[in-house]
Design an enzyme around this catalytic site. Structure first.
Site, PDB file in Angstrom:
ATOM      1  N   HIS A 180       0.864  -1.200   0.000  1.00  0.00           N
ATOM      2  CA  HIS A 180       0.000   0.000   0.000  1.00  0.00           C
ATOM      3  C   HIS A 180       0.888   1.234   0.000  1.00  0.00           C
ATOM      4  O   HIS A 180       1.454   1.607   1.036  1.00  0.00           O
ATOM      5  CB  HIS A 180      -0.901   0.008   1.244  1.00  0.00           C
ATOM      6  CG  HIS A 180      -1.876   1.154   1.260  1.00  0.00           C
ATOM      7  ND1 HIS A 180      -3.209   0.974   1.534  1.00  0.00           N
ATOM      8  CD2 HIS A 180      -1.720   2.488   1.046  1.00  0.00           C
ATOM      9  CE1 HIS A 180      -3.832   2.151   1.486  1.00  0.00           C
ATOM     10  NE2 HIS A 180      -2.937   3.087   1.200  1.00  0.00           N
ATOM     11  N   HIS A 208       1.442   5.403  -1.842  1.00  0.00           N
ATOM     12  CA  HIS A 208       1.045   6.497  -2.730  1.00  0.00           C
ATOM     13  C   HIS A 208       2.308   7.074  -3.348  1.00  0.00           C
ATOM     14  O   HIS A 208       3.124   7.665  -2.643  1.00  0.00           O
ATOM     15  CB  HIS A 208       0.308   7.595  -1.949  1.00  0.00           C
ATOM     16  CG  HIS A 208      -0.945   7.104  -1.300  1.00  0.00           C
ATOM     17  ND1 HIS A 208      -2.185   7.227  -1.882  1.00  0.00           N
ATOM     18  CD2 HIS A 208      -1.152   6.449  -0.128  1.00  0.00           C
ATOM     19  CE1 HIS A 208      -3.100   6.677  -1.096  1.00  0.00           C
ATOM     20  NE2 HIS A 208      -2.497   6.192  -0.015  1.00  0.00           N
ATOM     21  N   LEU A 209       2.472   6.888  -4.649  1.00  0.00           N
ATOM     22  CA  LEU A 209       3.635   7.453  -5.341  1.00  0.00           C
ATOM     23  C   LEU A 209       3.307   8.795  -5.978  1.00  0.00           C
ATOM     24  O   LEU A 209       4.209   9.518  -6.383  1.00  0.00           O
ATOM     25  CB  LEU A 209       4.132   6.484  -6.422  1.00  0.00           C
ATOM     26  CG  LEU A 209       4.650   5.120  -5.943  1.00  0.00           C
ATOM     27  CD1 LEU A 209       4.995   4.229  -7.140  1.00  0.00           C
ATOM     28  CD2 LEU A 209       5.872   5.282  -5.039  1.00  0.00           C
ATOM     29  N   LYS A 211      -9.432  -0.568  -5.450  1.00  0.00           N
ATOM     30  CA  LYS A 211      -9.489   0.173  -4.187  1.00  0.00           C
ATOM     31  C   LYS A 211     -10.813   0.890  -4.028  1.00  0.00           C
ATOM     32  O   LYS A 211     -11.258   1.596  -4.935  1.00  0.00           O
ATOM     33  CB  LYS A 211      -8.352   1.202  -4.154  1.00  0.00           C
ATOM     34  CG  LYS A 211      -8.291   2.074  -2.909  1.00  0.00           C
ATOM     35  CD  LYS A 211      -7.743   1.328  -1.704  1.00  0.00           C
ATOM     36  CE  LYS A 211      -7.838   2.133  -0.410  1.00  0.00           C
ATOM     37  NZ  LYS A 211      -6.790   3.118  -0.258  1.00  0.00           N
ATOM     38  N   HIS A 238     -10.504   1.445   2.076  1.00  0.00           N
ATOM     39  CA  HIS A 238     -10.306   2.505   3.059  1.00  0.00           C
ATOM     40  C   HIS A 238     -11.522   2.406   3.968  1.00  0.00           C
ATOM     41  O   HIS A 238     -12.606   2.864   3.618  1.00  0.00           O
ATOM     42  CB  HIS A 238     -10.208   3.893   2.410  1.00  0.00           C
ATOM     43  CG  HIS A 238      -9.915   4.952   3.426  1.00  0.00           C
ATOM     44  ND1 HIS A 238      -8.699   5.576   3.533  1.00  0.00           N
ATOM     45  CD2 HIS A 238     -10.680   5.441   4.441  1.00  0.00           C
ATOM     46  CE1 HIS A 238      -8.723   6.408   4.571  1.00  0.00           C
ATOM     47  NE2 HIS A 238      -9.914   6.348   5.127  1.00  0.00           N
ATOM     48  N   HIS A 276      -4.470  -0.148   6.157  1.00  0.00           N
ATOM     49  CA  HIS A 276      -4.017   0.723   7.259  1.00  0.00           C
ATOM     50  C   HIS A 276      -4.943   0.681   8.474  1.00  0.00           C
ATOM     51  O   HIS A 276      -5.532   1.688   8.854  1.00  0.00           O
ATOM     52  CB  HIS A 276      -3.804   2.168   6.775  1.00  0.00           C
ATOM     53  CG  HIS A 276      -4.868   2.707   5.836  1.00  0.00           C
ATOM     54  ND1 HIS A 276      -6.205   2.705   6.130  1.00  0.00           N
ATOM     55  CD2 HIS A 276      -4.766   3.268   4.613  1.00  0.00           C
ATOM     56  CE1 HIS A 276      -6.872   3.246   5.129  1.00  0.00           C
ATOM     57  NE2 HIS A 276      -6.020   3.593   4.197  1.00  0.00           N
ATOM     58  N   LEU A 315      -4.904   9.597   7.767  1.00  0.00           N
ATOM     59  CA  LEU A 315      -6.228   8.996   7.878  1.00  0.00           C
ATOM     60  C   LEU A 315      -6.157   7.523   7.515  1.00  0.00           C
ATOM     61  O   LEU A 315      -5.473   7.179   6.548  1.00  0.00           O
ATOM     62  CB  LEU A 315      -7.222   9.714   6.949  1.00  0.00           C
ATOM     63  CG  LEU A 315      -7.578  11.141   7.391  1.00  0.00           C
ATOM     64  CD1 LEU A 315      -8.368  11.852   6.316  1.00  0.00           C
ATOM     65  CD2 LEU A 315      -8.358  11.113   8.708  1.00  0.00           C
ATOM     66  N   ASP A 334       1.392   2.901   3.504  1.00  0.00           N
ATOM     67  CA  ASP A 334       0.541   4.070   3.263  1.00  0.00           C
ATOM     68  C   ASP A 334       1.385   5.339   3.172  1.00  0.00           C
ATOM     69  O   ASP A 334       0.903   6.427   3.489  1.00  0.00           O
ATOM     70  CB  ASP A 334      -0.556   4.218   4.323  1.00  0.00           C
ATOM     71  CG  ASP A 334      -1.694   5.115   3.845  1.00  0.00           C
ATOM     72  OD1 ASP A 334      -1.837   5.288   2.614  1.00  0.00           O
ATOM     73  OD2 ASP A 334      -2.433   5.644   4.687  1.00  0.00           O
ATOM     74  N   ALA A 375      -3.650  15.154   5.018  1.00  0.00           N
ATOM     75  CA  ALA A 375      -3.473  13.893   5.752  1.00  0.00           C
ATOM     76  C   ALA A 375      -2.482  13.002   5.032  1.00  0.00           C
ATOM     77  O   ALA A 375      -2.638  12.747   3.836  1.00  0.00           O
ATOM     78  CB  ALA A 375      -4.815  13.175   5.873  1.00  0.00           C
TER      79      ALA A 375
END
Ligand code: DOR
Ligand code: ZN
Length: 356
Positions: A17, A19-20, A110, A147, A185, A230, A258, A274
């Site tokens: 998990h 985020h790029l 997702k 999420h 997460h 978050l 995350d 966040a």
């Protein structure tokens, strides 16, 4: 394995998990992620989001361009394998899912409840309208990544994960009993217990910040925006349970950082974004957390075996060595357009580092 262990060689880890982001952000995030991880599951909450196989293919190509343009060692470049996800919207079709299942590059789908977090405005507004899509995921054995927070304004932010388990996830698992699901997460003992009570098709990722910190770190003695993510950090009793399950050797719990970059000025702001950035230092962070409870020997399963097992992929063949030599987390990294990126625990010293 003894208390005095000072060096640990484990199979190369994967990040299930991350985020790029996109475009020039990739010049920073891609080499950071690829320095430690072979496979990474790339979150699709771009603007606009990754909604179908064509979007996913184009996004993966942009990631690979930045990998090749980086000065990362050739063998790390060759090992890096970004796996794509699709962003579920109210308009995702069964055909989108079927094409994803056949694509060979989409690893999962997702679900962001609309409004739950960064760039989730296009997320799902009514889960009951997703029945056909969930059926298609189940049929094709494509995991649904959640999420897991409800978004109604009146629900307290600290209760949003538990309410999601009770009101949403409990329904999904009854209607789709063999659908593979990852609660991403997780932040509460409620989520840990929920996952423990299900079959092996239901798993969870855990971030470094939720293992190492709780809401006191975020709020006592002044608001610390770099701990704001978050789902939000919860009370210490939840942190302890997360550390328990992560270090238990139970394959339902595996690594997902995350890592979520936001430029420093967007976090240190009256309405701060966040996300905690940990891509470059994730392994020393996790090692520190595991070692803090005498469970460094459980790191390999969590970081390098259980995620691959859940996704039905082979474990990596190469290894990485962690060493109990202190490292200082950089105060910041240069980010795009002259901005900077402040990592989790910026400027602090961790007892573990990656052996060169
Ligand atoms: O803190 C977070 N940041 N949580 C999320 O779910 C999204 C992420 C982001 O994209 O910045
Ligand atoms: Zn995320």
């Amino acid at each position: 394995m003894t208390d005095s262990m000072t060096e640990l060689t484990i199979l190369q880890p994967d990040d299930w998990h991350i985020h790029l982001r996109d475009d020039s952000a990739l010049a920073t995030t891609v080499p950071h992620a690829a320095s430690s991880f072979n496979r990474v599951i790339c979150m699709p909450n771009l603007v606009p989001p990754v909604k179908n196989v064509d979007d996913a293919r184009a996004y993966r190509a942009r990631i690979m361009e930045h990998l090749q343009a980086s000065d990362l060692a050739a063998e790390r470049q060759a090992a890096f394998d970004p796996r794509m996800t699709l962003y579920l919207t109210d308009r995702t079709t069964v055909q989108d899912i079927e094409m994803a299942a056949q694509s060979g590059i989409v690893q999962a789908v997702k679900l962001y409840p609309a409004g739950a977090t960064t760039n989730s405005a296009d997320g799902v507004t009514d889960i009951n309208a997703c029945v056909d899509v969930f059926e298609a995921l189940e049929r094709h054995n494509l995991p649904l990544l959640l999420h897991g927070e409800v978004t109604q304004n009146h629900v307290d932010i600290f209760d949003r994960e538990k309410r999601f388990l009770d009101e949403v996830l409990a329904q999904i698992i009854i209607k789709f009993p063999t659908l593979k699901i990852v609660m991403e997460h997780i932040t509460t003992s409620d989520a840990a217990d929920f996952v423990l009570a299900q079959g092996n098709h239901i798993a969870a990722t855990i971030t470094p910040q939720h293992l190492m910190f709780n809401r006191n770190h975020l709020l006592v003695g002044g608001i610390k925006p770099h701990f704001y993510c978050l789902p939000i950090l919860k009370r210490e009793s939840h942190q302890k349970v997360l550390l328990d399950v992560a270090t238990s050797g139970n394959p339902k719990f595996f690594l997902g950082t995350d890592s979520a970059p936001h430029a420093t000025d967007k976090k240190e702001a009256a309405c701060g974004c966040a996300g905690c950035y940990s891509a470059a230092t994730a392994l020393p962070l996790y090692a520190t957390a595991f070692d803090s409870v005498g469970k460094i020997d459980k790191l390999e399963g969590f970081a390098s075996r259980f995620g691959a097992q859940f996704y039905g992929l082979p474990v990596n063949e190469s290894t990485i060595t962690l060493i109990k030599t202190p490292m200082q987390v950089p105060a910041g990294y240069p980010y795009f357009d002259g901005s900077s990126l402040t990592p989790l625990m910026a400027g602090e010293t961790l007892p573990w580092s990656i052996k060169a």
